[in-house]
Design a protein around this motif. Structure first.
Motif, PDB file in Angstrom:
ATOM      1  N   LEU A 305       0.825  -1.204   0.000  1.00 42.22           N
ATOM      2  CA  LEU A 305       0.000   0.000   0.000  1.00 42.22           C
ATOM      3  C   LEU A 305       0.863   1.260   0.000  1.00 42.22           C
ATOM      4  N   TYR A 306       0.533   2.212  -0.887  1.00 44.37           N
ATOM      5  CA  TYR A 306       1.220   3.511  -0.948  1.00 44.37           C
ATOM      6  C   TYR A 306       2.728   3.349  -1.133  1.00 44.37           C
ATOM      7  N   ALA A 307       3.130   2.690  -2.200  1.00 51.69           N
ATOM      8  CA  ALA A 307       4.549   2.464  -2.459  1.00 51.69           C
ATOM      9  C   ALA A 307       5.158   3.650  -3.203  1.00 51.69           C
ATOM     10  N   TYR A 308       6.220   4.227  -2.635  1.00 51.49           N
ATOM     11  CA  TYR A 308       7.004   5.292  -3.259  1.00 51.49           C
ATOM     12  C   TYR A 308       8.480   4.935  -3.046  1.00 51.49           C
ATOM     13  N   PRO A 309       9.132   4.322  -4.060  1.00 55.84           N
ATOM     14  CA  PRO A 309      10.451   3.701  -3.855  1.00 55.84           C
ATOM     15  C   PRO A 309      11.488   4.583  -3.169  1.00 55.84           C
ATOM     16  N   TYR A 310      11.723   5.800  -3.655  1.00 56.25           N
ATOM     17  CA  TYR A 310      12.767   6.631  -3.061  1.00 56.25           C
ATOM     18  C   TYR A 310      12.435   6.999  -1.623  1.00 56.25           C
ATOM     19  N   GLU A 311      11.216   7.440  -1.415  1.00 56.50           N
ATOM     20  CA  GLU A 311      10.806   7.836  -0.069  1.00 56.50           C
ATOM     21  C   GLU A 311      10.819   6.640   0.872  1.00 56.50           C
ATOM     22  N   ASP A 312      10.385   5.477   0.387  1.00 53.03           N
ATOM     23  CA  ASP A 312      10.325   4.295   1.241  1.00 53.03           C
ATOM     24  C   ASP A 312      11.723   3.807   1.617  1.00 53.03           C
ATOM     25  N   ALA A 313      12.692   3.954   0.714  1.00 47.86           N
ATOM     26  CA  ALA A 313      14.062   3.560   1.032  1.00 47.86           C
ATOM     27  C   ALA A 313      14.611   4.414   2.169  1.00 47.86           C
ATOM     28  N   ILE A 314      14.311   5.705   2.142  1.00 54.79           N
ATOM     29  CA  ILE A 314      14.739   6.590   3.230  1.00 54.79           C
ATOM     30  C   ILE A 314      14.006   6.233   4.519  1.00 54.79           C
ATOM     31  N   GLY A 315      12.709   5.915   4.405  1.00 57.24           N
ATOM     32  CA  GLY A 315      11.948   5.502   5.577  1.00 57.24           C
ATOM     33  C   GLY A 315      12.513   4.239   6.201  1.00 57.24           C
ATOM     34  N   ALA A 316      12.865   3.254   5.371  1.00 55.53           N
ATOM     35  CA  ALA A 316      13.434   2.005   5.880  1.00 55.53           C
ATOM     36  C   ALA A 316      14.781   2.256   6.553  1.00 55.53           C
ATOM     37  N   ALA A 317      15.605   3.106   5.944  1.00 56.51           N
ATOM     38  CA  ALA A 317      16.897   3.435   6.545  1.00 56.51           C
ATOM     39  C   ALA A 317      16.712   4.142   7.881  1.00 56.51           C
ATOM     40  N   GLY A 397      18.973  18.517   2.269  1.00 54.83           N
ATOM     41  CA  GLY A 397      18.069  19.190   1.344  1.00 54.83           C
ATOM     42  C   GLY A 397      17.381  18.208   0.417  1.00 54.83           C
ATOM     43  N   SER A 398      18.051  17.085   0.143  1.00 54.35           N
ATOM     44  CA  SER A 398      17.457  16.056  -0.704  1.00 54.35           C
ATOM     45  C   SER A 398      16.694  15.026   0.117  1.00 54.35           C
ATOM     46  N   TYR A 399      17.395  14.284   1.018  1.00 50.45           N
ATOM     47  CA  TYR A 399      16.751  13.158   1.694  1.00 50.45           C
ATOM     48  C   TYR A 399      15.698  13.584   2.703  1.00 50.45           C
ATOM     49  N   ALA A 400      15.863  14.777   3.304  1.00 50.20           N
ATOM     50  CA  ALA A 400      14.909  15.206   4.332  1.00 50.20           C
ATOM     51  C   ALA A 400      13.892  16.202   3.816  1.00 50.20           C
ATOM     52  N   GLY A 401      14.100  16.719   2.606  1.00 49.76           N
ATOM     53  CA  GLY A 401      13.199  17.726   2.070  1.00 49.76           C
ATOM     54  C   GLY A 401      12.595  17.335   0.735  1.00 49.76           C
ATOM     55  N   TYR A 402      13.414  17.345  -0.301  1.00 48.38           N
ATOM     56  CA  TYR A 402      12.903  17.143  -1.652  1.00 48.38           C
ATOM     57  C   TYR A 402      12.216  15.793  -1.815  1.00 48.38           C
ATOM     58  N   VAL A 403      12.839  14.732  -1.312  1.00 52.12           N
ATOM     59  CA  VAL A 403      12.265  13.390  -1.505  1.00 52.12           C
ATOM     60  C   VAL A 403      10.897  13.286  -0.833  1.00 52.12           C
ATOM     61  N   LEU A 404      10.762  13.868   0.358  1.00 52.62           N
ATOM     62  CA  LEU A 404       9.488  13.771   1.067  1.00 52.62           C
ATOM     63  C   LEU A 404       8.380  14.503   0.324  1.00 52.62           C
ATOM     64  N   PHE A 405       8.667  15.715  -0.138  1.00 55.55           N
ATOM     65  CA  PHE A 405       7.618  16.539  -0.740  1.00 55.55           C
ATOM     66  C   PHE A 405       7.360  16.223  -2.213  1.00 55.55           C
ATOM     67  N   GLU A 406       8.391  15.809  -2.953  1.00 53.97           N
ATOM     68  CA  GLU A 406       8.245  15.672  -4.400  1.00 53.97           C
ATOM     69  C   GLU A 406       8.367  14.242  -4.918  1.00 53.97           C
ATOM     70  N   ALA A 407       9.154  13.396  -4.254  1.00 50.95           N
ATOM     71  CA  ALA A 407       9.299  12.007  -4.701  1.00 50.95           C
ATOM     72  C   ALA A 407       8.368  11.069  -3.951  1.00 50.95           C
ATOM     73  N   GLY A 408       7.586  11.634  -3.046  1.00 52.71           N
ATOM     74  CA  GLY A 408       6.632  10.844  -2.261  1.00 52.71           C
ATOM     75  C   GLY A 408       5.528  11.750  -1.767  1.00 52.71           C
ATOM     76  N   ILE A 409       4.956  11.397  -0.625  1.00 55.67           N
ATOM     77  CA  ILE A 409       3.909  12.208   0.006  1.00 55.67           C
ATOM     78  C   ILE A 409       4.322  12.458   1.442  1.00 55.67           C
ATOM     79  N   PRO A 410       4.449  13.711   1.862  1.00 60.31           N
ATOM     80  CA  PRO A 410       4.885  13.987   3.239  1.00 60.31           C
ATOM     81  C   PRO A 410       3.745  13.797   4.244  1.00 60.31           C
TER      82      PRO A 410
END
Length: 410
Positions: A305-317, A397-410
């Motif tokens: 459910l709600y798969a977003y690869p880049y954001e999910d990789a950061i979440g898992a890390a 700026g990338s892993y904590a900002g851009y990925v959350l807002f643009e590569a996934g859903i914050p």
């Protein structure tokens, strides 16, 4: 006044500088990619880069600040899947939009500007609170490092956006500090306010309650041994029981009061939880969703459910990092309130079905996880510490900002 400036000035300067670096990188990435210009202004888009900071949940907070609440459980016609109810502003707690509206009325700023003012100001208050708590465990040098880490931690892109994270963490950090100092009424009032900010205040309420119970047990043993003799500040031991018990009574009023009001307006006292489940598919499932996500990520599948690869990789890390740090936190034997608050916050986050990529944001309130890292970093010289945090800020700026807002859903 001068003493406070000498004590807290470096903390605010370090946090503000490191956070500004990461924020500028985030804004640059948004502008250079330009993806936000093609998105719905409500869902990660806008005419300007700063508009992105008030999308997604930020849009809801602006609606509440402008129009108030209209709690309702409205079925989606013909829906049979996970989403069966229309989204409603009652899912979002009231303190942050109330402050947004107050600042807007007092300053003439629009709701977006007012929301950012509240969040930025609260982030500095949170940095000071994290410093104060960490300094009690590992010393001032560790507290300074913790304030810097707060600026670059996974999910820290929410700190300077129209979200309630900074406000909640400011209240939680200072509530924990008040508990540590045994300022019970202050702790109770701050916890009550936190309960009007986010539902995860449940963890803070439970941590305060357990800390009070342990204090009362110590008090009972002292009375049995010494009788009702005065404490060092001149108050009677039996009289000292009233303040912690009052704190326990006050602490859940904000959370319970809001949930009760929403349930009353909906005509269903479980209405808040039904709304979260039916409109956002967000419910407590004892960790089944988290286990499924990790099982899928380990084999490179994204069929959950709600798969977003880049954001999910950061979440898992982030989850793995938190689990590694947790025993290091226990090893430091921090005050009970910090241990309980951290464990319950993590349990609430990892035990819920939700957008998994948001885990880095949802774990941001577990600020005691910063303490072991900060304690280890206190040995670094000031130039080395600043260099490490600057490099992390550039990456954030990338892993904590851009990925959350643009590569996934914050």
């Amino acid at each position: 006044m001068c003493g406070a400036a000498r004590r807290h000035g470096p903390v605010l300067a370090l946090y503000g500088t490191v956070k500004l670096i990461g924020f500028c990188v985030f804004m640059y990435l948004l502008d250079s990619s330009g993806d936000f210009r093609r998105k719905n202004p409500r869902f990660g888009g806008g005419a300007h880069v700063w508009d992105v900071l008030a999308t997604w949940d930020g849009w809801w907070y602006q609606q509440i600040a402008a129009h108030g609440y209209h709690p309702a459980l409205v079925p989606v016609p013909g829906a049979t899947g996970l989403i069966t109810l229309e989204g409603n502003s009652a899912a979002f707690f009231p303190l942050y939009p109330a402050l947004m509206r107050l600042v807007s009325s007092c300053t003439g700023l629009g709701l977006l500007g007012a929301g950012l003012v509240v969040s930025v100001a609260a982030s500095f208050v949170a940095a000071l609170g994290i410093y104060a708590v960490t300094a009690r465990v590992g010393g001032r040098r560790a507290g300074l490092a913790a304030a810097g880490l707060w600026a670059v931690w996974p999910g820290s892109g929410m700190e300077w956006s129209a979200y309630s994270e900074s406000l909640y963490i400011a209240l939680a950090a200072w509530a924990c500090y008040a508990v540590i100092r045994r300022h019970w009424l202050t702790a109770g009032l701050l916890t009550c306010a936190a309960g009007l900010t986010r539902p995860t205040a449940t963890a803070l309420i439970a941590a305060l309650t357990l800390a009070v119970l342990m204090d009362l047990l110590r008090h009972r043993r002292a009375v049995r041994r010494w009788g009702d003799t005065p404490l060092p500040d001149g108050t009677a031991r039996r009289g000292a029981v009233l303040r912690p018990l009052t704190a326990v009574a006050i602490a859940p009023v904000g959370l319970a009061g809001y949930l009760g009001w929403v349930g009353h307006r909906m005509g269903d006292y479980g209405g808040y939880f039904k709304l979260q489940d039916g409109a956002w598919a967000h419910s407590f499932d004892y960790g089944r969703h988290t286990v499924k996500v990790f099982g899928s990520l380990m084999v490179g599948h994204f069929d959950y459910l709600y798969a977003y690869p880049y954001e999910d990789a950061i979440g898992a890390a982030t989850v793995l990092l938190a689990l590694i740090i947790l025993p290091l936190l226990f090893r430091l034997r921090p005050p009970l309130v910090l241990t309980v608050y951290t464990l319950l916050t993590m349990a609430l986050v990892l035990g819920s079905q939700q957008i998994f990529g948001n885990v880095s944001r949802y774990l941001l309130p577990a600020f005691p996880l910063l303490i072991p890292c900060a304690t280890a970093m206190r040995r670094l010289s000031t130039p080395v510490l600043c260099t490490v945090l600057t490099i992390a800020a550039l990456a954030s700026g990338s892993y904590a900002g851009y990925v959350l807002f643009e590569a996934g859903i914050p």
